[in-house]
Motif scaffolding. Structure first.
Motif, PDB file in Angstrom:
ATOM      1  N   PRO A 103      70.547  15.407  30.174  1.00  0.00           N
ATOM      2  CA  PRO A 103      71.874  15.512  29.543  1.00  0.00           C
ATOM      3  C   PRO A 103      71.850  16.191  28.182  1.00  0.00           C
ATOM      4  CG  PRO A 103      71.055  13.254  29.446  1.00  0.00           C
ATOM      5  CD  PRO A 103      70.116  14.010  30.325  1.00  0.00           C
ATOM      6  N   VAL A 104      70.706  16.181  27.525  1.00  0.00           N
ATOM      7  CA  VAL A 104      70.602  16.826  26.208  1.00  0.00           C
ATOM      8  C   VAL A 104      70.527  18.341  26.365  1.00  0.00           C
ATOM      9  CG1 VAL A 104      69.200  17.055  24.120  1.00  0.00           C
ATOM     10  CG2 VAL A 104      69.469  14.819  25.200  1.00  0.00           C
ATOM     11  N   LEU A 105      69.688  18.801  27.287  1.00  0.00           N
ATOM     12  CA  LEU A 105      69.490  20.241  27.477  1.00  0.00           C
ATOM     13  C   LEU A 105      70.643  20.876  28.261  1.00  0.00           C
ATOM     14  CD1 LEU A 105      65.680  20.247  28.347  1.00  0.00           C
ATOM     15  CD2 LEU A 105      66.741  20.724  26.137  1.00  0.00           C
ATOM     16  N   ASN A 106      71.106  20.160  29.300  1.00  0.00           N
ATOM     17  CA  ASN A 106      72.238  20.639  30.097  1.00  0.00           C
ATOM     18  C   ASN A 106      72.021  22.079  30.577  1.00  0.00           C
ATOM     19  OD1 ASN A 106      74.743  20.472  31.365  1.00  0.00           O
ATOM     20  ND2 ASN A 106      75.858  21.235  29.576  1.00  0.00           N
ATOM     21  N   VAL A 107      70.902  22.297  31.273  1.00  0.00           N
ATOM     22  CA  VAL A 107      70.559  23.643  31.743  1.00  0.00           C
ATOM     23  C   VAL A 107      70.653  23.698  33.259  1.00  0.00           C
ATOM     24  CG1 VAL A 107      69.107  24.272  29.801  1.00  0.00           C
ATOM     25  CG2 VAL A 107      68.110  23.003  31.704  1.00  0.00           C
ATOM     26  N   ARG A 108      70.838  24.919  33.770  1.00  0.00           N
ATOM     27  CA  ARG A 108      70.939  25.124  35.200  1.00  0.00           C
ATOM     28  C   ARG A 108      70.140  26.356  35.613  1.00  0.00           C
ATOM     29  NH1 ARG A 108      74.617  21.708  34.671  1.00  0.00           N
ATOM     30  NH2 ARG A 108      76.562  21.161  35.538  1.00  0.00           N
ATOM     31  N   GLY A 109      69.926  26.484  36.930  1.00  0.00           N
ATOM     32  CA  GLY A 109      69.280  27.670  37.462  1.00  0.00           C
ATOM     33  C   GLY A 109      67.834  27.841  37.017  1.00  0.00           C
ATOM     34  N   LEU A 110      67.471  29.088  36.747  1.00  0.00           N
ATOM     35  CA  LEU A 110      66.100  29.411  36.370  1.00  0.00           C
ATOM     36  C   LEU A 110      65.690  28.727  35.074  1.00  0.00           C
ATOM     37  CD1 LEU A 110      63.632  31.098  37.179  1.00  0.00           C
ATOM     38  CD2 LEU A 110      64.565  32.984  35.819  1.00  0.00           C
ATOM     39  N   LYS A 111      66.628  28.582  34.161  1.00  0.00           N
ATOM     40  CA  LYS A 111      66.319  27.936  32.887  1.00  0.00           C
ATOM     41  C   LYS A 111      65.921  26.474  33.092  1.00  0.00           C
ATOM     42  CE  LYS A 111      68.061  27.948  28.155  1.00  0.00           C
ATOM     43  NZ  LYS A 111      69.222  28.255  27.284  1.00  0.00           N
ATOM     44  N   ARG A 112      66.463  25.862  34.129  1.00  0.00           N
ATOM     45  CA  ARG A 112      66.112  24.475  34.433  1.00  0.00           C
ATOM     46  C   ARG A 112      64.664  24.361  34.882  1.00  0.00           C
ATOM     47  NH1 ARG A 112      70.135  20.448  37.758  1.00  0.00           N
ATOM     48  NH2 ARG A 112      69.044  18.509  37.267  1.00  0.00           N
ATOM     49  N   ILE A 113      64.197  25.364  35.627  1.00  0.00           N
ATOM     50  CA  ILE A 113      62.792  25.383  36.061  1.00  0.00           C
ATOM     51  C   ILE A 113      61.868  25.498  34.850  1.00  0.00           C
ATOM     52  CG2 ILE A 113      61.070  26.652  37.401  1.00  0.00           C
ATOM     53  CD1 ILE A 113      63.316  27.471  39.292  1.00  0.00           C
ATOM     54  N   PHE A 114      62.219  26.391  33.926  1.00  0.00           N
ATOM     55  CA  PHE A 114      61.420  26.538  32.706  1.00  0.00           C
ATOM     56  C   PHE A 114      61.418  25.242  31.897  1.00  0.00           C
ATOM     57  CE2 PHE A 114      62.518  31.276  32.908  1.00  0.00           C
ATOM     58  CZ  PHE A 114      61.327  31.572  33.547  1.00  0.00           C
ATOM     59  N   ALA A 115      62.580  24.590  31.820  1.00  0.00           N
ATOM     60  CA  ALA A 115      62.687  23.337  31.070  1.00  0.00           C
ATOM     61  C   ALA A 115      61.799  22.261  31.681  1.00  0.00           C
ATOM     62  CB  ALA A 115      64.138  22.869  31.023  1.00  0.00           C
ATOM     63  N   ALA A 116      61.763  22.208  33.020  1.00  0.00           N
ATOM     64  CA  ALA A 116      60.920  21.218  33.702  1.00  0.00           C
ATOM     65  C   ALA A 116      59.452  21.437  33.371  1.00  0.00           C
ATOM     66  CB  ALA A 116      61.149  21.296  35.208  1.00  0.00           C
ATOM     67  N   GLN A 117      59.019  22.702  33.343  1.00  0.00           N
ATOM     68  CA  GLN A 117      57.629  23.022  33.026  1.00  0.00           C
ATOM     69  C   GLN A 117      57.270  22.634  31.600  1.00  0.00           C
ATOM     70  OE1 GLN A 117      55.205  23.674  34.783  1.00  0.00           O
ATOM     71  NE2 GLN A 117      53.721  25.009  33.803  1.00  0.00           N
ATOM     72  N   LEU A 118      58.238  22.722  30.702  1.00  0.00           N
ATOM     73  CA  LEU A 118      57.988  22.449  29.285  1.00  0.00           C
ATOM     74  C   LEU A 118      58.274  21.010  28.880  1.00  0.00           C
ATOM     75  CD1 LEU A 118      59.533  25.691  27.714  1.00  0.00           C
ATOM     76  CD2 LEU A 118      57.127  25.221  28.220  1.00  0.00           C
ATOM     77  N   THR A 119      58.665  20.166  29.842  1.00  0.00           N
ATOM     78  CA  THR A 119      58.962  18.766  29.541  1.00  0.00           C
ATOM     79  C   THR A 119      57.666  17.972  29.462  1.00  0.00           C
ATOM     80  OG1 THR A 119      61.107  18.922  30.641  1.00  0.00           O
ATOM     81  CG2 THR A 119      60.230  16.717  30.269  1.00  0.00           C
ATOM     82  N   ILE A 120      57.181  17.782  28.258  1.00  0.00           N
ATOM     83  CA  ILE A 120      55.933  17.061  28.001  1.00  0.00           C
ATOM     84  C   ILE A 120      56.163  16.057  26.881  1.00  0.00           C
ATOM     85  CG2 ILE A 120      54.411  18.905  28.812  1.00  0.00           C
ATOM     86  CD1 ILE A 120      54.146  19.818  25.901  1.00  0.00           C
ATOM     87  N   ASP A 121      55.138  15.318  26.515  1.00  0.00           N
ATOM     88  CA  ASP A 121      55.257  14.318  25.454  1.00  0.00           C
ATOM     89  C   ASP A 121      55.815  14.923  24.170  1.00  0.00           C
ATOM     90  OD1 ASP A 121      54.037  12.576  27.232  1.00  0.00           O
ATOM     91  OD2 ASP A 121      52.055  12.785  26.335  1.00  0.00           O
ATOM     92  N   GLU A 122      55.226  16.041  23.759  1.00  0.00           N
ATOM     93  CA  GLU A 122      55.524  16.594  22.441  1.00  0.00           C
ATOM     94  C   GLU A 122      56.921  17.203  22.364  1.00  0.00           C
ATOM     95  OE1 GLU A 122      51.480  15.811  23.104  1.00  0.00           O
ATOM     96  OE2 GLU A 122      52.723  17.263  24.209  1.00  0.00           O
ATOM     97  N   SER A 123      57.311  17.979  23.377  1.00  0.00           N
ATOM     98  CA  SER A 123      58.642  18.592  23.349  1.00  0.00           C
ATOM     99  C   SER A 123      59.735  17.526  23.396  1.00  0.00           C
ATOM    100  CB  SER A 123      58.807  19.568  24.519  1.00  0.00           C
ATOM    101  OG  SER A 123      58.650  18.916  25.759  1.00  0.00           O
ATOM    102  N   THR A 124      59.502  16.486  24.206  1.00  0.00           N
ATOM    103  CA  THR A 124      60.469  15.396  24.285  1.00  0.00           C
ATOM    104  C   THR A 124      60.522  14.619  22.974  1.00  0.00           C
ATOM    105  OG1 THR A 124      60.053  15.172  26.657  1.00  0.00           O
ATOM    106  CG2 THR A 124      61.126  13.332  25.561  1.00  0.00           C
ATOM    107  N   GLY A 125      59.355  14.347  22.396  1.00  0.00           N
ATOM    108  CA  GLY A 125      59.297  13.591  21.148  1.00  0.00           C
ATOM    109  C   GLY A 125      59.995  14.298  20.002  1.00  0.00           C
ATOM    110  N   VAL A 126      59.724  15.591  19.842  1.00  0.00           N
ATOM    111  CA  VAL A 126      60.363  16.344  18.759  1.00  0.00           C
ATOM    112  C   VAL A 126      61.865  16.434  18.994  1.00  0.00           C
ATOM    113  CG1 VAL A 126      60.538  18.589  17.618  1.00  0.00           C
ATOM    114  CG2 VAL A 126      58.290  17.646  18.180  1.00  0.00           C
ATOM    115  N   ALA A 127      62.278  16.669  20.236  1.00  0.00           N
ATOM    116  CA  ALA A 127      63.701  16.766  20.549  1.00  0.00           C
ATOM    117  C   ALA A 127      64.431  15.473  20.199  1.00  0.00           C
ATOM    118  CB  ALA A 127      63.892  17.099  22.028  1.00  0.00           C
ATOM    119  N   LEU A 128      63.866  14.353  20.600  1.00  0.00           N
ATOM    120  CA  LEU A 128      64.518  13.073  20.333  1.00  0.00           C
ATOM    121  C   LEU A 128      64.513  12.728  18.847  1.00  0.00           C
ATOM    122  CD1 LEU A 128      63.271  10.923  23.350  1.00  0.00           C
ATOM    123  CD2 LEU A 128      65.414  12.174  23.088  1.00  0.00           C
ATOM    124  N   SER A 129      63.482  13.178  18.136  1.00  0.00           N
ATOM    125  CA  SER A 129      63.436  12.921  16.693  1.00  0.00           C
ATOM    126  C   SER A 129      64.502  13.713  15.942  1.00  0.00           C
ATOM    127  CB  SER A 129      62.050  13.263  16.140  1.00  0.00           C
ATOM    128  OG  SER A 129      61.848  14.669  16.097  1.00  0.00           O
TER     129      SER A 129
END
Length: 238
Positions: A103-129
């Protein structure tokens, strides 16, 4: 008439101090975490993987704990099934991160695939901070950190693999200990309270007790199950 300055992700707004601070935090995290790629590249070659195989693991898998688990299990003589099972258990948390970040990123299509690949501890932690500063800052923190870690992790993986290959016999230099050392480095900052430290000690004791009697990979899977049981127990007792 001058065109308005376009900020990150195309917003018609100037890049603010908050954006610069977010970018600085993302770069710091990316470089620090990415540097662990050296340990992975070296450990992978020491476990018998080629430089190409090591780099492909980082490019396609891109989740440090799971990658270390695969090379650790296979390097110790375990089966591919044990390595995959262990890596999968360790990677389940990324699915939970994805549910939180969707719900934060709200991405679709190809960008959603890239977002899934980049969803790790650090990217999530910085985003939530950064979430308390606004959705735009949270998204910026996610993308900058995810892309930064991906670039540095893969570059350092290549450097570590080439360095280990140039040494001839990596085990002779003690690089076969890189996997447990890297795991410890990843784990230590996350032990922030007594219950987490207790779980870490219990998991360590269980793995040590099982190692002489079970094939490689099984003790790690057992400790992951122990963590699940521990978490469920803690939730029930609250």
């Amino acid at each position: 008439m001058a065109l308005p300055h376009r900020g990150y992700l195309g917003q018609n707004a100037p890049v603010s101090r908050v954006n610069r601070a977010t970018a600085a935090q993302s770069l710091s995290v990316s470089l620090t975490v990415g540097a662990y790629g050296i340990a992975f590249g070296a450990a992978s070659v020491a476990a018998g993987f080629t430089v190409l195989q090591s780099c492909l693991l980082s490019l396609l898998t891109f989740t440090g704990a799971s990658q270390f688990a695969v090379v650790g299990v296979l390097g110790a003589g375990g089966s591919a099934l044990s390595g995959i099972a262990t890596a999968t258990l360790l990677g389940v948390r990324n699915t939970l991160y994805g549910l939180r970040m969707a719900p934060v990123l709200n991405v679709r299509g190809l960008k959603r695939i890239f977002a899934a690949q980049l969803t790790i501890d650090e990217s999530t932690g910085v985003a939530l901070s950064q979430e308390h500063l606004g959705v735009r800052e949270a998204r910026q923190g996610f993308w900058l950190t995810g892309i930064g870690v991906y670039i540095f992790w893969n570059l350092f993986t290549l450097a570590g693999a080439l360095g280990a290959q140039a040494m001839g016999n990596p085990a002779a230099w003690g690089l076969d200990a890189a996997v447990p050392a890297a795991f410890l480095g990843l784990l230590w900052p996350r032990l922030t309270n007594k219950s987490e430290r207790l779980l870490a000690v219990a998991a360590c004791a269980l793995a040590l007790a099982m190692t002489p009697y079970f094939v490689p990979g099984v003790p790690i899977i057992a400790t992951a199950l122990l963590a699940v049981i521990f978490g469920l127990g803690a939730k029930i007792w609250r």
